[in-house]
Design an enzyme around this catalytic site. Structure first.
Site, PDB file in Angstrom:
ATOM      1  N   SER D  74     -25.197   7.535   8.537  1.00  0.00           N
ATOM      2  CA  SER D  74     -25.039   6.205   9.148  1.00  0.00           C
ATOM      3  C   SER D  74     -25.790   6.044  10.466  1.00  0.00           C
ATOM      4  O   SER D  74     -25.997   4.921  10.930  1.00  0.00           O
ATOM      5  CB  SER D  74     -23.566   5.905   9.388  1.00  0.00           C
ATOM      6  OG  SER D  74     -22.892   5.783   8.162  1.00  0.00           O
ATOM      7  N   LYS D  77     -28.655   3.734  10.482  1.00  0.00           N
ATOM      8  CA  LYS D  77     -28.454   2.280  10.443  1.00  0.00           C
ATOM      9  C   LYS D  77     -28.873   1.593  11.741  1.00  0.00           C
ATOM     10  O   LYS D  77     -29.263   0.429  11.741  1.00  0.00           O
ATOM     11  CB  LYS D  77     -26.984   1.973  10.136  1.00  0.00           C
ATOM     12  CG  LYS D  77     -26.544   2.463   8.766  1.00  0.00           C
ATOM     13  CD  LYS D  77     -25.037   2.357   8.583  1.00  0.00           C
ATOM     14  CE  LYS D  77     -24.642   2.930   7.221  1.00  0.00           C
ATOM     15  NZ  LYS D  77     -23.171   2.933   7.040  1.00  0.00           N
ATOM     16  N   TYR D 202     -32.021   2.576   1.013  1.00  0.00           N
ATOM     17  CA  TYR D 202     -30.837   2.919   1.796  1.00  0.00           C
ATOM     18  C   TYR D 202     -30.541   4.416   1.749  1.00  0.00           C
ATOM     19  O   TYR D 202     -30.321   5.064   2.783  1.00  0.00           O
ATOM     20  CB  TYR D 202     -29.648   2.106   1.270  1.00  0.00           C
ATOM     21  CG  TYR D 202     -28.331   2.401   1.927  1.00  0.00           C
ATOM     22  CD1 TYR D 202     -28.034   1.916   3.199  1.00  0.00           C
ATOM     23  CD2 TYR D 202     -27.355   3.160   1.287  1.00  0.00           C
ATOM     24  CE1 TYR D 202     -26.812   2.183   3.803  1.00  0.00           C
ATOM     25  CE2 TYR D 202     -26.135   3.433   1.875  1.00  0.00           C
ATOM     26  CZ  TYR D 202     -25.867   2.937   3.137  1.00  0.00           C
ATOM     27  OH  TYR D 202     -24.655   3.205   3.735  1.00  0.00           O
ATOM     28  N   TYR D 254     -17.417   3.812  13.374  1.00  0.00           N
ATOM     29  CA  TYR D 254     -16.537   3.357  12.282  1.00  0.00           C
ATOM     30  C   TYR D 254     -15.332   2.627  12.883  1.00  0.00           C
ATOM     31  O   TYR D 254     -15.467   2.007  13.934  1.00  0.00           O
ATOM     32  CB  TYR D 254     -16.118   4.546  11.388  1.00  0.00           C
ATOM     33  CG  TYR D 254     -17.293   5.282  10.811  1.00  0.00           C
ATOM     34  CD1 TYR D 254     -18.194   4.641   9.957  1.00  0.00           C
ATOM     35  CD2 TYR D 254     -17.532   6.617  11.122  1.00  0.00           C
ATOM     36  CE1 TYR D 254     -19.282   5.323   9.413  1.00  0.00           C
ATOM     37  CE2 TYR D 254     -18.616   7.306  10.580  1.00  0.00           C
ATOM     38  CZ  TYR D 254     -19.489   6.645   9.734  1.00  0.00           C
ATOM     39  OH  TYR D 254     -20.547   7.318   9.203  1.00  0.00           O
ATOM     40  N   VAL D 272     -21.556  10.612   8.609  1.00  0.00           N
ATOM     41  CA  VAL D 272     -20.605  11.504   7.933  1.00  0.00           C
ATOM     42  C   VAL D 272     -21.128  12.931   7.794  1.00  0.00           C
ATOM     43  O   VAL D 272     -20.397  13.817   7.335  1.00  0.00           O
ATOM     44  CB  VAL D 272     -20.204  10.990   6.533  1.00  0.00           C
ATOM     45  CG1 VAL D 272     -19.328   9.763   6.662  1.00  0.00           C
ATOM     46  CG2 VAL D 272     -21.415  10.743   5.677  1.00  0.00           C
TER      47      VAL D 272
END
Lengths: 318, 318, 318, 318
Positions: D74, D77, D202, D254, D272
Site C-alpha cells: 500500500s 499508493k 495495481y 489504514y 501489509v
C-alpha cells in the site's frame, strides 16, 4: 527580511485585503442553508458572514458581521474534550471514545452497532461528545455545566460568556436523535449516568453564545499549545491541546474534514450555527461565522473564506 | 377413512407419542441459554420444556412443564398488531411500519438509518412493535395498557391474565436499547407520543404472564381466522388475522424465521422468555415453552419439538 | 355443491372475467419502467401484460399478451435451486447459502461483508443464485448449462426452450455487479470455481426464453409438489419443492416479498424481464408477464392482476 | 544555539540511541502476525525490524534489519496518487476518488454501496488505489506499469527498483476481493478500463521491492515538498505533495490513522509487507520495516519505534 518584519508585512496585507476577500466569499452564503433541525437556529440570517483573526499580542483583524452572536454548538466539543482530559486523563477518556475518523454523518449510529466494542469512533461526533460530557467532573449536571462554563470563560478570557437559554431549550425539546444516541451508548456500557442528566450538560455547552472574537481568542490559546500569549500563562497542558488539534485536523469539519484538510490545511472545528474555530499554529487564532451551511454542516462562505486566506498566506500545514 | 376419523386418529397418535417426543427434544435445552439481558428473565430454569396443543373443541394434549408460567415478551406483538389494526385500520398501521422481513437482529437500528423513509421494516421487530404500541386506542398509557390486557384476556378466554410487575420493572429499568430505538423513531417522525409513555405500554404487554394453555387458546383463534370455535364467536376480523399470520410466517421467529419456515412451515411467534405460539391452520392452537434459547433468540428445544411434530404430521404449509 | 362443481364454477368465473381484470390492471403498466440495466431488456414494450393459468388437466385460461416472449431472469433461480438440491442434497446446498430473507436489494453485498460467515442469506438473491449455479453437476460450464436447460425443458414439458443469445451476451457484457458479487463469494470461500465459468452458467439460465404458458406449466408442477398431474409422473422430490416454495413465499419477490405475501399470499418468483411465476397450491400454475417494473423490480401490472385474482378467489394461504 | 547546531545535536543523539530504541521496540514484533492473505507474504520472518532515517544531505542513521527487502504494497499508493495527479490533474483525480477518511477496513465495500455517488472515499483504501491505477498515462498495462516503475525509480533515485514477480503472481492469483472491488467500481462507472488490465497495473506497483533506505529516500522528497535536496531538483509539484501528505496524515495508516496521528503525529503510509514510509517535514525521510502486523495491518514494532522517536524529538505536527 527578519521574521518579525515578515509577520508585520503579513498582518498589514491581511488587514488591507480582508474586507474584499470577505466580500468575495459572501456570495457563497447563497449556496447554503441555515440549520433547520433546531428550531431556534432556523431563524438565523442566511447572508451573515463575519471573521476575526487575533495575533499573539491580541491585535485583531475583523471584517463583516464579526459582531454577530451565535452558539458554539459542535465547536464546544473541542473544549469539553480538553476538560475531560484534564479531569480524567487520557486513559479514561480513550476507554470511552476512539481516535478514528468515521466517514459517517455526525449523528450516525451505524458503527455503534456494527463495530466492536461499540464505543464512539472519536470525541467530535455527537455520540463521542455525549460520552465526553459525562466525564466532566461534578456531582450534578449543574456542577458539570458550571465547570464547563467556567473553563470556556477562562480560555476565552471573557467572564460574560453564557448559555443562550432559548437555544438550550430548543435543542433539548427536539434532540430525539441525541437521546437515541445516548441510550444506545448506555446500552453499550459507555454511559453510566442518567441519560437526561448527561444531555442536559451536552445541550448546555452546545448553547454557549459567543462572537467571532471569542472564537479567535479561544483558538489563540490552542494555536500556542495551551499557553495564553496575552495573559502570559499556561491554561491547558500541551499534550491535551495536541490531542485536540489532531482531532480537529482529522475530524473537525464533520465528514468534510478531509476536504478541508486538503484545501485549507488547518486544525478547525465547525458548528451547525455556522461558526468555525481555526488557527494558524504558533500564530493566530481565528473565528468565523456564516450560518448558511453546506450539506455536510459547514458554513459555505466561511469555508471559502478560509480557503482563500490559506492559499494567500500558504497556511496549510502540509 | 372420513376426514373426521382421520382427525381422531391423528389426535390419538399425538396424545400417545407427545411425551416421548418432548423427552427427545428436552436434551436440546442443553444447547441454549436463558435470556440474560432482562435480569428478571435470567433466573428462568434452563431445562424447562412444556407444550399444550388445543383442538377446535377445546381438547388439549399437554406434556412436560406445560404449567410453567412465563411472560409473553415478543409473542405479545402479534396481538398488539391485531389490536392496532382494529383501532386504526390498515392504512394508518402501514404508514408507521412496513411489511418486509429485515434479516437484521430484532433490535437493530441499521435500516432505520439507512433505508428511506426510516420506518420499521415490520411490526414484529422491536422498532416496529414500539411503533405499534403507540397506535393502540386510549388517552393515556394506562388506558392503552388496559385495552391491551382486556383484548389479550378475551382472545385467551382467561380473565386472570395479568402483568408480571417484577418483569415489567426489570424490563423498564434495563431497556436502554429500546429507549434508543424509540427516540430514533421519534426523530424519524414515526412516534408522536412521549417516548416513556409508549414504552410503558410496550413493556406492559411484553410482561403479561401466561402458560402454555393460554398460548394454545390464543393460537386457536388465529388458526380459525379470528373465529373462536369454542365460544362460537368472531373475535377478530379475518383480514387482520391474515396479516398477522403472514408476518408470523415471514418474520415471527426473529432472524431464524426462514429456517423455521423451512423446517416447521407454520406461522409462529417466539419470545425471549422461551415461549412459542404457533398453530395448524384450521385445526390446532399450540403453545410451547422452553427458556433455553439459541443465538437467534428462539427456544432450542421448542423449535426442535415443533420440527418433530410438523414432520410427523406433515404440517408444513408447503 | 361438491368440490368438483365448485372448481368448475371457479374456472368458468375465471375464464369469463379474466379479460376485464387484465384490462383493469393494464393501466398500472404506466406506473412502471422496463429494466434498463441490461441493454437487451431495455427495449421491451412497456405496455405489455399477459397471463396464463393452467389447471391440473392442462386447461388454460389466457388473456392479454400471453404469447409475448421473455427471458426467465430471476425466475430461473427457483429451478436451479431445485436442481442443485437434486444434485448435491440439502446439506451441501445450505453450507453455501442461508435460509433467511435479507431486506436488502437483490444485488446487495452488505451482508456478505457484515454478517458472519459471509455466505449469501438465501438462494434467490443474486449472490445466492450465483453460488447455486456453481453447484449444478457437470464438469464444464457447457455441461452444467445443458443439464439446466434439459431440466427446465422437462419441467416445462417443452423441448424447444432455449437460451436467448442476445440477452445472454448483453447480460454477460454488462454484469459488472454480478462479477463483483462472484469474486466476493470466491474471497469468502463460497465459490471454488473459476468466476467466469460460474457466471457463464448463471447468465445462461437467466437468459432462457419462455412465454406465459411455459411459466404456468412449470408452476403447475410446483403447485402439485413436484408431481406432474398432466403427464402423471413425479419430476421433483416433494421436499425440494417444499423448500423452493417456502423461499418463494418469504423472498421470491425481491424486497417486496412481504408485501406480496400480504396482498396476494401465494409463493411466487419474479424476474426483471417482467415475468412472475406463481401458483395456487394443489390447483393452478400461473404465468404472468408485464415488463414495466416498480422500484423493487416487480411487474407493476402483474402484481396488481395477481392481487385482484387472489382477492376474488380467496387464494391467500393465510 | 543556532538551528544548525541544534540539528547537529539531534542527529548525533539520534545516531547514538537508535540501536537501543530499536531493540526496545523489537519485542513488539511478538504481538503481531505477518500478513497471511497473500501467500508470498506469509513466509516473511516475524521478528524483523529495521529503520533508515535520511537527512537532506543524504546522511543516514540505520539500525536493525534495515537491509531486509520487502514489497511496497500500500505504500505504493502514495506515489501512484501523485503520478495520477501529474498525469490527469486534480479535477479528474477527484472525480474518481473522494477526500475523506472512511473508518472502514481498507478493503471494505460498504460505502461504495451505501454512499452516493459510489466513488471510493479516498485514494489510499484499496478501492481508491485501484481507481487511481486506471488513471496513470499509458495505452496498455505494460506502458502504465513502466511509467510507474520509472517514476518510483526517479523518486527513490534508484534505477534498480523492480517488481518482485513471485509476489506479483501471488497477489494476482489470490486477489478475489480486489477483483470484487474493481468490478463494483466498474459497475458504479468509476472504472472504464478492463478490470484485469487495471489490476495488473495495481498488483505491479504493489509488488515493487525496496529496502528501508529506498523508503527513506522517497520520503525525503516528500519531506521537502517534492524538491530533492540531494540532487537539488524539483521532482514533484508542491501541491501534489501537499495532497499526498494530507492523505497520509488522515488515512495513511489504514483505520488506525487517527491513533497514529495522535501518538506519532507525522504523515505516513504503511503496507501489509510491514513497511512504513514517514517523514519529518522539512527534515528527514524515514523508512521502517517490521512484517509482524497488528489487527489494523500496521507493523506493531514499527509503530512503536516511530512513537518513541516522535516523543523523544517532539516530531508531532501538533
Amino acid at each position: 527580511m527578519s521574521i518579525e518584519n515578515q509577520h508585520a508585512e503579513t498582518w498589514k496585507h491581511l488587514n488591507k485585503h480582508l474586507p474584499e476577500w470577505l466580500e468575495e466569499s459572501k456570495k457563497y452564503t447563497e449556496d447554503g442553508n441555515v440549520a433547520a433541525y433546531i428550531p431556534e437556529l432556523a431563524s438565523a440570517p442566511k447572508d451573515v458572514l463575519g471573521i476575526c483573526i487575533m495575533d499573539a499580542a491580541g491585535n485583531t483583524a475583523k471584517s463583516g458581521d464579526h459582531e454577530y452572536r451565535f452558539t458554539l454548538q459542535s465547536i464546544s466539543k473541542v473544549f469539553t474534550l480538553i476538560l475531560a482530559l484534564i479531569d480524567r486523563g487520557e486513559e479514561v477518556v480513550f476507554s470511552k471514545v476512539g481516535m478514528e475518523p468515521t466517514g459517517d454523518d455526525f449523528n450516525s449510529m451505524l458503527k455503534l452497532e456494527l463495530v466492536e466494542p461499540g464505543i464512539p469512533f472519536n470525541p467530535l461526533i455527537n455520540a463521542g461528545a455525549i460520552a465526553i460530557s459525562s466525564l466532566i467532573a461534578g456531582s450534578s449536571p449543574d456542577e458539570q455545566t458550571n465547570r464547563i462554563l467556567h473553563f470556556f470563560r477562562e480560555v476565552a478570557d471573557n467572564g460574560t460568556l453564557d448559555i443562550n437559554q432559548d437555544v438550550h431549550k430548543s435543542e433539548s425539546d427536539t434532540a430525539h436523535r441525541n437521546r437515541s444516541l445516548a441510550y444506545f451508548l448506555k446500552d453499550n456500557g459507555v454511559l453510566h449516568h442518567d441519560v437526561e442528566d448527561v444531555l442536559e450538560v451536552y445541550f448546555s455547552h452546545c448553547s454557549v453564545e459567543v462572537g467571532c472574537a471569542d472564537l479567535a481568542r479561544m483558538a489563540l490559546v490552542l494555536a500556542h499549545n495551551g499557553f495564553d500569549p496575552i495573559r502570559n500563562q499556561r491554561l491547558i497542558p500541551r499534550r491535551f491541546v495536541q490531542i485536540a488539534k489532531t482531532f480537529m485536523f482529522t475530524c473537525g469539519m464533520y465528514n468534510a474534514s478531509g476536504e478541508f484538510a486538503m484545501n485549507v490545511g488547518l486544525p478547525a472545528k465547525s458548528g451547525v450555527s455556522g461558526g468555525i474555530l481555526t488557527m494558524v499554529p504558533g500564530r493566530y487564532g481565528i473565528g468565523v461565522v456564516g450560518p448558511a451551511l453546506n450539506n455536510k454542516g459547514n458554513s459555505t462562505a466561511g469555508v471559502h473564506l478560509l480557503g482563500k486566506l490559506s492559499q494567500e498566506f500558504d497556511w496549510s500545514l502540509f
